[in-house]
Design an enzyme around this catalytic site. Sequence first.
Site, PDB file in Angstrom:
ATOM      1  N   GLU A  47      22.003  29.828   7.986  1.00 22.01           N
ATOM      2  CA  GLU A  47      21.425  31.084   7.510  1.00 22.01           C
ATOM      3  C   GLU A  47      22.264  32.262   8.021  1.00 22.01           C
ATOM      4  O   GLU A  47      22.533  33.221   7.295  1.00 22.01           O
ATOM      5  CB  GLU A  47      19.969  31.186   7.985  1.00 22.01           C
ATOM      6  N   TYR A  48      22.695  32.161   9.287  1.00 23.59           N
ATOM      7  CA  TYR A  48      23.579  33.210   9.825  1.00 23.59           C
ATOM      8  C   TYR A  48      24.829  33.299   8.952  1.00 23.59           C
ATOM      9  O   TYR A  48      25.229  34.381   8.526  1.00 23.59           O
ATOM     10  CB  TYR A  48      23.959  32.866  11.277  1.00 23.59           C
ATOM     11  N   LEU A  95      40.555  41.727  44.479  1.00 22.08           N
ATOM     12  CA  LEU A  95      39.663  41.603  45.635  1.00 22.08           C
ATOM     13  C   LEU A  95      40.401  40.910  46.767  1.00 22.08           C
ATOM     14  O   LEU A  95      41.232  40.030  46.527  1.00 22.08           O
ATOM     15  CB  LEU A  95      38.444  40.753  45.264  1.00 22.08           C
ATOM     16  N   LYS A 132      32.313  34.543  41.338  1.00 21.26           N
ATOM     17  CA  LYS A 132      33.722  34.853  41.055  1.00 21.26           C
ATOM     18  C   LYS A 132      34.125  33.947  39.893  1.00 21.26           C
ATOM     19  O   LYS A 132      34.372  32.764  40.058  1.00 21.26           O
ATOM     20  CB  LYS A 132      34.545  34.559  42.303  1.00 21.26           C
ATOM     21  N   ARG A 153      43.926  43.321  32.413  1.00 23.16           N
ATOM     22  CA  ARG A 153      44.205  43.989  33.684  1.00 23.16           C
ATOM     23  C   ARG A 153      45.688  44.318  33.825  1.00 23.16           C
ATOM     24  O   ARG A 153      46.064  45.348  34.346  1.00 23.16           O
ATOM     25  CB  ARG A 153      43.746  43.070  34.822  1.00 23.16           C
ATOM     26  N   GLU A 190      34.808  39.901  33.195  1.00 24.76           N
ATOM     27  CA  GLU A 190      35.685  38.746  33.043  1.00 24.76           C
ATOM     28  C   GLU A 190      35.429  38.051  31.710  1.00 24.76           C
ATOM     29  O   GLU A 190      34.267  37.822  31.340  1.00 24.76           O
ATOM     30  CB  GLU A 190      35.365  37.772  34.183  1.00 24.76           C
ATOM     31  N   LYS A 331      36.161  32.499  48.490  1.00 26.80           N
ATOM     32  CA  LYS A 331      36.607  31.461  47.543  1.00 26.80           C
ATOM     33  C   LYS A 331      36.178  30.069  48.014  1.00 26.80           C
ATOM     34  O   LYS A 331      36.128  29.788  49.212  1.00 26.80           O
ATOM     35  CB  LYS A 331      38.150  31.493  47.415  1.00 26.80           C
TER      36      LYS A 331
HETATM   37  N1  5U1 Z   1      31.781  39.019  40.315  1.00 26.05           N
HETATM   38  C1  5U1 Z   1      32.856  39.788  40.428  1.00 26.05           C
HETATM   39  N2  5U1 Z   1      34.095  39.400  40.150  1.00 26.05           N
HETATM   40  N3  5U1 Z   1      34.880  40.434  40.418  1.00 26.05           N
HETATM   41  C2  5U1 Z   1      36.238  40.553  40.295  1.00 26.05           C
HETATM   42  N4  5U1 Z   1      32.862  41.050  40.873  1.00 26.05           N
HETATM   43  C3  5U1 Z   1      34.114  41.471  40.858  1.00 26.05           C
HETATM   44  N5  5U1 Z   1      34.649  42.658  41.189  1.00 26.05           N
HETATM   45  C4  5U1 Z   1      35.979  42.818  41.077  1.00 26.05           C
HETATM   46  C5  5U1 Z   1      36.792  41.776  40.622  1.00 26.05           C
HETATM   47  C6  5U1 Z   1      38.246  41.960  40.482  1.00 26.05           C
HETATM   48  O1  5U1 Z   1      36.538  43.992  41.400  1.00 26.05           O
HETATM   49  C7  5U1 Z   1      35.684  45.059  41.828  1.00 26.05           C
HETATM   50  C8  5U1 Z   1      36.506  45.973  42.638  1.00 26.05           C
HETATM   51  C9  5U1 Z   1      35.118  45.727  40.614  1.00 26.05           C
END
Ligand code: 5U1
Length: 686
Positions: A47-48, A95, A132, A153, A190, A331
Site C-alpha cells: 500500500e505504501y 571524542l 557510541k 565530518r 551518526e 570503548k
Molecule cells: N553518542 C554519541 N556519540 N558521539 C560521537 N555522542 C557523541 N558525541 C560526539 C561524537 C563525536 O561528539 C560530541 C562532542 C557531540
Amino acid sequence: MQTDLFGVAVPSEPPSQQQLAAQYRVLLNQYNQEYYELDAPSVPDAEYDRIFRALQAIEATHPEWQTPDSPTLRVGGAALAVFSQVQHAVPMLSLNNGFEDTDVLAFVKRTEEGLQSELGQIPPIEYAADLKFDGLAISLLYRDGLLVQAATRGDGSVGEDVTENIRTIRTIPLRLRGNGIPALLEVRGEVLLFKEDFIRLNNRQRAQELKEFANPRNAAAGSLRQLDPKITAQRNLRFFAYGVGQGDLIPTVQSHTALLGWYSELGIPVCKEQTVAHNAAELLDFYRAIEKTREQLPYEIDGVVYKVNAFDQQRQLGFVARAPRFAMAHKFPAQEQLTTVQDIEVQVGRTGAITPVARLAPVQVGGVTVTNATLHNEDEIRRKDIWIGDVVIVRRAGDVIPEVVASVPTQRPVNARRFSMPTVCPHCGSAIIKLEDEAIARCSGGWITCPAQRKGGLWHFASRKAMCIDGLGEQLLDQMVDKQLIVTAADLYKLGLVNLAALDRMADKSATNIVAAIAASKKTTLARFIYALGIRHVGETTAKDLARFFGDIHPLMEATEEQLLQVDEVGPVVAKSLLAFFADPLNREVVEQLLAAGVHWPQSEQTAEALRFAGKTFVLTGTLPTLSREQAAALIEQAGGKVQSSVSKKTTMVVAGADAGSKLLKAQELGVNVIAEQDLLTMLGM
Ligand code: 5U1
C-alpha cells in the site's frame, strides 16, 4: 461531507491532482513514522508503494508541485560527478577515548576539578550516557524546519556535501514536525546500517559477484559516499542524533538529555538506550549493562559515551585540542584485529561437514587470545580471497566463533599460497565429496568409519542442551573414542568406574561423578532425546515440535513423510533427513539400546489444546530471581508455550528480571505485557 445553508448534504468536489499529491505526502510520512519510529505499521508495504507511485506519477506530470519534503525525493535523484565541500560553521569534534575503568575515574575527577569553585566546592554534576555507534558522523542542517544540507565530518572543519544521499534515509525527516521549529538548526549524529540490513546487503553483493563489505560501518560509509543516490536509497541506512552544531535552541533545552527529548518531538531519531548518572560508579554500571546486552542490539556499537549533561557546565569545561573536555567515549575492547594466517586446516563435524579453519598468529581480540577462526567453506575462502600467509582482519563478537572478515591483499607476502580442499578425510581417509547444490564438502565415511564424526556426535549427545551429561567434556570423549571404550552413545551407559579409571588424568572422584552424571541423564525429555540424536537439520526447536507432535519416539521413528510434514518447522529437507536417519538400521539399533539402558522421559497425556500456554510466545530478559533462563524456558515449553529471542507485536508476554535491557524497552514501546518471574510461576500454578 459539506452541507448547504439548509443543512442538506452537498457532494464535495473530488480533490484536485495537486490536493491529492498533498494528501499522499501526508499519508506517506505517516506510514513512514508508523514503520520506523513506532514499529507499528498500519498498512502493508504494498500500500505504501502504491501511494508512493501515485505521488510519483503526479509529480512527473507537474514537477513544480514536488515539495522539498516530498517522500519521492527519497529514491535519489541524478548521480553527481563529485561531492562538493562543506565548511562546518562549528567544527565537528571527535571524542577522547578511554578503555579502562581508571580512565572513567580520571574523567570524573578532571570534570570535578574543572567545575569546582574558587573555594574548592564541587557543584552537583549530572552525566548523560548513551551509545557510541559504529557508523559515520553526519551534520544535518535545517532552515525553517526544512532539511537543506547534509555533510560528512571530513577532517572536522571541511566535509563532503551528501545532501542527496541523506535525503534517501527514510528515518531522517525532510521537514521537522511540531511547534517551535527553529529558524536554523544543525543536528549532529551518526549514520549507520543495522546488522540485518548489512547481512542483506552482503547477500546481494555476493549474488551479484560484487565485493562484500567487511563490517556494517564500512558498508554504511560506502553507501553514503556514493555519487549515485539511487544506490544509497537501496541500502536502508539509519540515523541517530546525539549533538548540535549551530542553531537556535528553544529556552527549555539546557542539557544534553533535554536536547535529545526535543529532537524526538521534532521527529529526529534518537536512540532510547540512554541514562543519566551522577558518579563514576553509575557510569560504569551503564557501561557494563550495555556491554552485556550489546549483542542483542540491532546495530553495532563500539562503546558508550559520557557527557556532562548541563550545557552551562559543558561551556565552562570547554575543549582541549580537537575534543571536548566535557565528554569521553568509553570503548569496548576492539572486536577486530589484524593478524596472519599461518595455516588452513580442515575440521570434520558430526555430520561429516568439512569446515576449513584458519590457524592464526595469536592475537588479542575483545580481551581474548584468538588462535583459530572459522572460514566456513571453500567458496567463502575464494570469495574473501584468503591465502595461507595473508594478513587478515579477524573478528570476534560475543560468544560466537571468531571469523576472518577479509584479507589484506596489499600486504600479501610473496610466499603466500592458496588453500586447496583435501580430497580425503584427514581422520578416516574416506573420500571428501561435495554435492553440486551444497556449499559444504563432506567426509563420506559416516560415523562408524570416521572417528571425527563419532566424536562430534557423542559430544553433541552429551552437550548441555541435549542429554546434559555434566563433566563429560570434549577431551574426555575424544579419549574414550580413541581408546575404543565407546563407539555409540548407547555405550556410554555401559561404562563403569573401572573403564573410566583407565583414562588419563582421571581421579576416582571425577570418575564417580561422571558415572553418576551419565546415570542421571537417563531421565530426560523426549525433545532433548530427539535433539541429542544429532539428526541433520533437527535443531532444538524442531526437536521440541516433533516431541509435541508425536508424543513418543516410536511414532516418530515410524512416521511417514506426509505425517512429518504436518509438524511446525518441518519442511521437505528436514522430513527427508528424518526419514533417512530412521531408515538406517544402525541408528534404530542405537535408539533401542538407549531405551534398553533406561533412557526415559515423562509420558505426556496432554494435548496441545489442554496446555496452559499453547499458542503463546514468551521472551525472557534480564536475570530472574530464582530460575535460570533454561529453567524458565523449560517450564514455559512444558506448558505448551514457545520461547523466542526477540520481542515483536506477536509476543504474548515478556518475563523480565534484573538488568533487563533493550528487550524490556521494546516490549514497553509495543505495549507487550511484561511480567515478573513470580507472575509466571503463579500462572503455572507453582
Ligand atoms: N553518542 C554519541 N556519540 N558521539 C560521537 N555522542 C557523541 N558525541 C560526539 C561524537 C563525536 O561528539 C560530541 C562532542 C557531540
